[in-house]
Design a protein around this motif. Structure first.
Motif, PDB file in Angstrom:
ATOM      1  N   THR A  97       0.863  -1.183   0.000  1.00 51.58           N
ATOM      2  CA  THR A  97       0.000   0.000   0.000  1.00 51.58           C
ATOM      3  C   THR A  97       0.895   1.226   0.000  1.00 51.58           C
ATOM      4  O   THR A  97       1.857   1.295   0.773  1.00 51.58           O
ATOM      5  N   LYS A  99       1.199   5.614  -0.176  1.00 49.67           N
ATOM      6  CA  LYS A  99       0.595   6.949  -0.097  1.00 49.67           C
ATOM      7  C   LYS A  99       0.992   7.743  -1.335  1.00 49.67           C
ATOM      8  O   LYS A  99       2.181   7.852  -1.668  1.00 49.67           O
ATOM      9  N   VAL A 118      -3.304   5.156  -1.844  1.00 52.71           N
ATOM     10  CA  VAL A 118      -4.206   5.974  -1.022  1.00 52.71           C
ATOM     11  C   VAL A 118      -3.821   7.447  -1.129  1.00 52.71           C
ATOM     12  O   VAL A 118      -2.661   7.792  -1.343  1.00 52.71           O
TER      13      VAL A 118
END
Length: 222
Positions: A97, A99, A118
């Motif tokens: 994941t 940013k 994200v």
């Protein structure tokens, strides 16, 4: 077995994830190039290490390949974020994941194999904007570029009326998927369900439809 996480980048976003995962009893490896940030988390997480995540050899020595899920939360250094993600992908990390700082960054991350990208600042901005429109909007979550899910307090405009009276699907193109009532959750509520003023409706739909729904039915009582 506890799930193992690694957080690379201990700014506000990465640090927040570290604290929450540790609070939930997860094993967390925290990595940053900044010694002060690492020292801040050494008593919070399982392991806190000063390291350069763009060095593949260093990541291997840290045992990153044994980690279930790696979160790349590097701040403003887009090059480091992209290179770190690329190395993790090549090392065969199960779930990554990352940013993203902007849409361009997000596109690059997706192309090189990030499992999830994200946008914490953008997403929080959307949540706050919807709450500013009406304090009855309790939460807002983007599901895709064009669809979202929103939690709204019923308020006086919906109170005492059934779902069939409100006809939310036909009028606004949205679906009420659940109703929170006190400590209970009514999943897939019946059309004859009478709405109470303190009910919280969980509504899903296209952004443009949710916007119309909010403007017409989700208004403040004052």
């Amino acid at each position: 077995m506890k799930k193992q996480f690694a957080i690379i980048g201990l700014g506000r976003f990465g640090g927040s994830i570290c604290r929450e995962l540790s609070k939930e009893g997860m094993e967390v490896l925290a990595i940053d190039v900044d010694e002060d940030k690492v020292n801040e988390f050494k008593d919070i997480v399982s392991h806190a290490v000063i390291a350069d995540s763009t060095d593949e050899h260093v990541l291997k020595e840290l045992g990153i390949t044994n980690i279930d899920h790696v979160i790349v939360a590097i701040g403003d250094n887009l090059q480091s974020s992209i290179l770190t993600t690329l190395i993790l992908k090549e090392l065969g990390i199960k779930k990554i994941t990352v940013k993203a700082q902007n849409d361009y960054h997000a596109k690059v991350l997706s192309k090189i194999g990030a499992d999830r990208v994200v946008h914490p600042e953008r997403d929080m901005g959307k949540r706050i904007a919807h709450h500013l429109i009406s304090s009855n909007v309790l939460d807002y979550l983007e599901l895709s570029d064009e669809h979202s899910i929103v939690e709204v307090k019923a308020g006086t405009k919906m109170s005492g009326r059934t779902l069939i009276d409100l006809d939310i699907r036909a009028k606004y193109g949205c679906n009420v998927v659940a109703i929170k009532r006190d400590k209970d959750i009514i999943v897939s509520p019946m059309a004859n369900e009478v709405i109470r003023s303190d009910d919280v409706l969980i509504v899903i739909g296209a952004d443009r439809d949710i916007s119309r729904f909010e403007k017409h039915l989700v208004v403040d009582d004052d």
